[in-house]
Design a protein around this motif. Structure first.
Motif, PDB file in Angstrom:
ATOM      1  N   MET A  31       0.818  -1.211   0.000  1.00 38.72           N
ATOM      2  CA  MET A  31       0.000   0.000   0.000  1.00 38.72           C
ATOM      3  C   MET A  31       0.848   1.256   0.000  1.00 38.72           C
ATOM      4  O   MET A  31       0.389   2.327  -0.409  1.00 38.72           O
ATOM      5  N   GLN A  33       3.821   1.586  -1.469  1.00 41.15           N
ATOM      6  CA  GLN A  33       4.742   1.679  -2.610  1.00 41.15           C
ATOM      7  C   GLN A  33       4.275   2.780  -3.556  1.00 41.15           C
ATOM      8  O   GLN A  33       3.143   3.242  -3.484  1.00 41.15           O
ATOM      9  N   ARG A  34       5.175   3.149  -4.440  1.00 45.27           N
ATOM     10  CA  ARG A  34       4.826   4.178  -5.423  1.00 45.27           C
ATOM     11  C   ARG A  34       3.877   3.588  -6.465  1.00 45.27           C
ATOM     12  O   ARG A  34       4.028   2.445  -6.883  1.00 45.27           O
ATOM     13  N   GLU A  35       2.893   4.389  -6.907  1.00 42.23           N
ATOM     14  CA  GLU A  35       1.980   3.902  -7.939  1.00 42.23           C
ATOM     15  C   GLU A  35       2.698   3.875  -9.288  1.00 42.23           C
ATOM     16  O   GLU A  35       3.593   4.680  -9.548  1.00 42.23           O
ATOM     17  N   ILE A  36       2.276   2.937 -10.097  1.00 44.11           N
ATOM     18  CA  ILE A  36       2.843   2.888 -11.446  1.00 44.11           C
ATOM     19  C   ILE A  36       1.790   3.231 -12.489  1.00 44.11           C
ATOM     20  O   ILE A  36       2.012   3.107 -13.679  1.00 44.11           O
ATOM     21  N   THR A  37       0.622   3.683 -12.019  1.00 42.55           N
ATOM     22  CA  THR A  37      -0.451   4.030 -12.958  1.00 42.55           C
ATOM     23  C   THR A  37      -0.048   5.230 -13.800  1.00 42.55           C
ATOM     24  O   THR A  37       0.618   6.136 -13.323  1.00 42.55           O
ATOM     25  N   GLN A  39      -1.672   8.312 -15.837  1.00 43.54           N
ATOM     26  CA  GLN A  39      -2.936   9.037 -15.952  1.00 43.54           C
ATOM     27  C   GLN A  39      -3.195   9.301 -17.420  1.00 43.54           C
ATOM     28  O   GLN A  39      -2.770  10.317 -17.959  1.00 43.54           O
ATOM     29  N   TYR A  40      -3.959   8.377 -18.059  1.00 41.76           N
ATOM     30  CA  TYR A  40      -3.909   8.302 -19.522  1.00 41.76           C
ATOM     31  C   TYR A  40      -4.148   9.591 -20.320  1.00 41.76           C
ATOM     32  O   TYR A  40      -3.224  10.028 -21.000  1.00 41.76           O
ATOM     33  N   PRO A  41      -5.286  10.224 -20.244  1.00 42.18           N
ATOM     34  CA  PRO A  41      -5.417  11.325 -21.225  1.00 42.18           C
ATOM     35  C   PRO A  41      -4.375  12.418 -21.005  1.00 42.18           C
ATOM     36  O   PRO A  41      -3.934  13.035 -21.946  1.00 42.18           O
ATOM     37  N   GLU A  42      -3.992  12.635 -19.717  1.00 46.56           N
ATOM     38  CA  GLU A  42      -2.998  13.678 -19.463  1.00 46.56           C
ATOM     39  C   GLU A  42      -1.589  13.197 -19.761  1.00 46.56           C
ATOM     40  O   GLU A  42      -0.750  13.973 -20.211  1.00 46.56           O
TER      41      GLU A  42
END
Lengths: 173, 484, 351
Positions: A31, A33-37, A39-42
């Motif tokens: 929980m 850890q750094r996100e790897i998502t 942010q698609y349109p941006e």
């Protein structure tokens, strides 16, 4: 026949609880850890020359399409997305498409049209987004498909490079 | 019959025909550009070379189209030598042939393309540029010549000399500058020019009306019969994407038209692509016309024909035998006279194919008992009798739409045609399919049975004419009565 | 009069709060799962996505209400209500905090009632104080199975029916463990009143989690099964049954099932806290005022709600036979054994 020897489990292992707690601790640590998502349109994914986006028609410098409506992409299209009607012109190349439609809802971006084209007239662009309110609106005609050659140059160069062995002096040009 | 050995197989060969004919008859595909079964062989393209061994002499490679069949001939079409010779020949043919296939209308049904694809080499070895010639030379109203694509097989020259016997084309120029041309660049004339595009083995001669209209592999080809004269030439009706008829071509039929057809029939496809057709029919009540479905139109027709006397039935010569028979049965039951609206001769008669009579099924319908009447006579009947049932496509065209509309309002007319006609007397209209959309038979002028097939699907709710007639027949019977 | 008004106010506040907890749980579920998988989670609606439940609600309202062909329309319609209502009912007896003294507010001239004296009573923060509230909780929470069974059966769909069958078998099995593990607590405290059970654990050392650790574990496992949560969510096991009993449900009917599940989770967490973690008691502050006790209770409950989510995104799903085997071969026997020991100890007067 292979006899697989199962490992004899200890009592703690058979109880299953220690493993559960290990798993819980792992997810709990995750929980923070750094996100790897992305942010698609941006933050769009970087587009490379290998990106196969929607097919687009090449518009030559003089403003006409490179397409001669030979119908090979239409025949190659596995999704039957392409419809072409040809017609006569006064240009040196006597034939041009009067109607060139790609049903973007049917198109599966496979690139067969690009491969089939003998005139280097259709290429997979790096345009990926596709949205519309009607099915009809997503059937793209020539006006929506034509792109100046410069806009597709990256892909054209790439295709030329990987197809080099087919392209030599006796080719189409 | 002569016995020869073809690729190790004993076959019977017609000694009056060249060797290539025996090869084709024996199921062996020998390429041919200048050879056409309907024309004198000249052996100018040399692509049909095969290896022939006769008697004790060593095997020779000969052109199959100029070699007569002889007893005991041993023919090898697939031997390495024959292949090699043909390949060399092909290379010469392709030396100056432009790589036009993406543009060329012949692509997809081109003999040169097929054989080049099967046997040709991927690259040309020539270092000289290709010859540049006129790519758009108009030869009259029908044909365009692309001189670059021409392989100088002279099929077109021989066709003009031998079939319509109006020699207008010739091979002009010398050597690599040879081109097909007309005398003094006069445009081609005659009613058989369209066949030139068919005989041309490459895309050099193309039809102006078909130029760049469709790729041939997208055309759905249906065997049919020409409906423009009483000869009934076998045709292939070619439809693009279940829509428009793009081209009509002759189909080989030894009894009627062999390989040819006239331009009148070939270019008669525009009326087959009608717009504004309605599904079902129309019914008039006073001054209002409302759309009805086919069942209602048939019922209204039955009401008119059972209620009004004197009345008659008239059909056009595009009605098939099957439909004519059903109409005759119905008319006999109601004791109505049956007439055939018979168009006048159009003066296009020639001694090759065209009969000059634009009624394709005249003979069949007359044999069924329809009485031929001129359009004027039928119009007079319309005015004198109180009801009529007019059946068949082109009815309005034959009688004149204006004449039909002028019939007085107290007459009751049921019109079964392709397009509706608005007139006070026309109480019922039912849409009928065109003859290229129906199945059936015609009898041509010599009594030969010609078959029709549906070349494109009818929209739903669009019954065939036979079904329409049976609907009329069913509507006239009391509910629940057994059909026959 | 005051009692009526206060009760009404409590109903309003507690149910409003419960529904909000359920809504926030949907967000928490997605956020926590996202964090555990290195993702961000909903972040488009409002700051950090906190308005996501609102957007979901709007979406649910505008979705098409679909009733499958051949469904029993009446049962299909009431099944979601039958599922959601029992889960929400049980919260009525949960003691959320201790006594609240309401001062005298004076006399007011109310319409219909005339001059009425308001205030001056002492109440506590639960909608009703039932002396058999443990029985009430168990009885009512057992009812929610009807919603699931009827929903699954009325849908006229094989997936729904199978999901409902599994759910009923599972819930009946685990209800035994659930109740038997609670019985030990009841034996120890000698009361069926939740408030009394809660107040009996005044200091942290008296928490039943220490005196009854086995019962605690059994109870927590059983609550997971009772609420159809991972790793026991066979009623809606996606890879096998599409959506389980709510395959055919859409729109607000589906939302009701959803809400029922989250309400049940909230209530079960509250029960766990009440039974084993001293309820609203604040550690090391025995006489804390109610406005400290309530957050303490909520905090403890929140931990268990987090546990629900945490476990869901950690453990894989069992196999159904393993699930039933676990219940009948292990948990039930352990619960009986634990009850026996507790009873023995009680008979011997050890506590």
């Amino acid at each position: 026949m292979v006899i697989v020897k199962r490992k004899e489990l200890s009592f703690a292992e058979r109880l299953y609880l220690p493993e559960i707690f290990r798993a819980l601790s792992l997810t709990f640590r995750n929980m923070f850890q750094r996100e790897i998502t992305r942010q698609y349109p941006e933050e769009p994914l970087p587009k490379t020359e290998v990106t196969r986006g929607q097919p687009r028609l090449v518009e030559l410098e003089e403003g006409s399409l490179a397409c001669v409506s030979c119908g090979l992409c239409e025949a190659a299209c596995p999704a039957y997305a392409i419809t072409i009607d040809g017609g006569e012109t006064e240009n040196f190349i006597e034939r041009e498409p009067k109607l060139f439609e790609i049903d973007m809802l049917r198109c599966i971006l496979c690139g067969f049209c690009e491969e089939a084209c003998p005139k280097d007239a259709i290429f997979m662009s790096d345009e990926l987004e596709l949205a519309g309110f009607t099915r009809k609106g997503l059937v793209y005609g020539i006006d929506k498909l034509r792109r100046p050659r410069a806009a597709l140059q990256k892909r054209i160069d790439y295709v030329y490079r990987i197809n080099d062995r087919w392209r030599n002096s006796s080719s189409t040009h | 019959m002569t016995k020869i050995t073809l690729n190790g197989r004993e076959v019977e060969a017609d000694p009056t025909k060249p060797l290539i004919h025996a090869c084709h008859a024996g199921g062996v595909d020998v390429p041919a550009y200048c050879y056409h079964p309907g024309l004198t062989p000249v052996g100018s393209c040399r692509i049909c070379q095969v290896e022939v061994k006769q008697g004790e002499a060593p095997a020779r490679v000969v052109v199959a189209c100029r070699t007569p069949v002889a007893e005991g001939m041993v023919v090898e079409t697939e031997s390495p030598r024959a292949h090699e010779t043909r390949r060399e020949c092909l290379e010469f043919l392709l030396k100056n042939h432009p790589l036009d296939c993406p543009i060329c209308d012949k692509a997809g049904e081109c003999d040169l393309q097929d054989y080049a694809y099967a046997e040709g080499q991927g690259e040309g070895r020539s270092v000289e540029p290709r010859r540049r010639l006129d790519k758009r030379k108009s030869l009259g109203d029908v044909i365009v010549l692309d001189e670059e694509r021409c392989v100088l097989c002279s099929r077109c020259v021989r066709f003009m000399e031998e079939v319509p016997k109006t020699p207008q084309l010739t091979v002009g120029g010398l050597g690599s500058r040879s081109v097909i041309e007309t005398f003094m660049d006069r445009p081609l004339t005659g009613n058989y020019q369209g066949n030139l595009a068919d005989v041309c083995p490459v895309g050099a001669l193309t039809l102006k009306p078909f130029r760049f209209q469709a790729r041939v592999w997208n055309l759905k080809k249906t065997p049919s019969t020409c409906g423009e004269c009483s000869r009934g030439c076998a045709t292939s009706v070619e439809v693009l994407r279940s829509g428009d008829v793009k081209r009509i071509r002759p189909r080989y039929d030894a009894e009627v038209n062999t390989w040819w057809m006239c331009d009148t029939g070939r270019f008669a496809f525009e009326p087959l692509n009608v717009e504004g057709r309605i599904t079902g029919g129309l019914a008039r009540q006073g001054n209002t016309v409302r759309p009805v479905d086919a069942e209602d139109a048939a019922a209204a027709t039955a009401r008119i024909l059972t209620a009004e006397r004197p009345a008659f039935v008239a059909v056009t010569p595009w009605v098939t035998q099957e439909e004519g028979q059903a109409i005759r049965a119905l008319a006999a039951e109601w004791k109505l006279p049956t007439y055939l609206v018979s168009p006048a001769a159009n003066g296009l008669e020639d001694d090759l194919l065209h009969t000059g009579d634009p009624a394709p099924n005249r003979r069949g319908l007359v044999e069924l008992g329809f009485q031929a009447k001129s359009p004027a006579e039928v119009l007079a009947l319309l005015h004198s009798q109180s009801a009529a049932w007019l059946v068949g496509e082109r009815m309005a065209a034959l009688l004149g739409a204006a004449n039909l509309a002028a019939v007085a309002g107290h007459k009751r007319v049921a019109l079964f045609d392709v397009l509706p006609v608005d007139g006070p007397a026309i109480e019922v209209f039912a849409s009928v399919p065109l003859y290229v959309e129906r199945a059936g038979t015609w009898l041509n002028v010599d009594g030969v049975v010609r078959t029709l097939q549906s070349s494109r699907p009818l929209p739903s709710g669009f019954p065939t004419l036979e079904r329409l007639i049976s609907l009329v027949s069913a509507a006239a019977r009391p509910q629940g009565a057994a059909l026959r | 009069m005051t009692v009526t008004l206060v009760t009404l106010l409590k109903i309003l506040v507690i149910y409003g709060g419960l529904i909000n907890v359920a809504a926030l749980m949907t967000l928490a579920e997605r956020k926590v799962s996202a964090w555990m998988q290195f993702r961000i989670g909903p972040n488009r609606v409002g700051p950090w996505g906190v308005l996501q439940p609102l957007a979901d609600g709007v979406k649910f309202i505008f979705k098409e209400e679909f009733t499958p062909e051949g469904a029993n329309k009446f049962l299909f319609r009431i099944a979601p209500m039958l599922s959601a209502v029992p889960a929400m009912l049980t919260v009525a007896v949960l003691p959320l905090a201790g006594d609240i003294a309401i001062p005298k507010l004076g006399t007011f001239d109310l319409p219909f009632f005339g001059p009425t004296e308001l205030g001056g009573i002492t109440t506590n923060l639960s909608i009703t104080d039932l002396d058999i509230s443990v029985l009430f909780v168990l009885a009512v929470s057992g009812l929610s199975i009807y919603g699931i069974i009827l929903g699954g059966w009325a849908s006229n769909s094989k997936y729904s029916l199978l999901g409902a069958l599994r759910a009923s078998a599972q819930m009946i099995s685990y209800e035994l463990t659930l109740m038997l593990s609670l019985l030990s607590i009841v034996v120890m405290t000698g009361s069926l009143d939740l408030r009394e059970i809660a107040t009996s654990q005044a200091t942290i050392g008296q928490w039943h989690i220490w005196t009854q650790p086995l019962a605690f574990i059994l109870f927590v496992v059983a609550t997971f099964a009772e609420t159809n949560r991972h790793p026991f969510d066979f009623a809606e096991c996606e890879p096998e049954l599409v959506g389980g009993f709510h395959t055919e449900y859409s729109s607000m009917k589906f939302a009701l099932f959803f809400m029922g599940e989250y309400c049940a989770m909230a209530v079960m967490s509250g029960l766990t806290v009440t039974f084993f973690l001293g309820g609203f008691g604040v550690p090391f502050w025995p006489d804390a005022p109610w406005f400290v006790e309530l957050p303490a209770f909520l905090a403890k409950t929140a931990f268990f709600l987090f546990l629900f989510i945490w476990v869901r995104w950690t453990l894989p799903r069992f196999r159904f036979d393993q699930l039933m085997g676990l219940s009948w071969k292990w948990l039930l026997n352990l619960a009986l054994f634990n009850l026996f020991l507790t009873g023995l100890a009680s008979a011997l007067g050890w506590f």
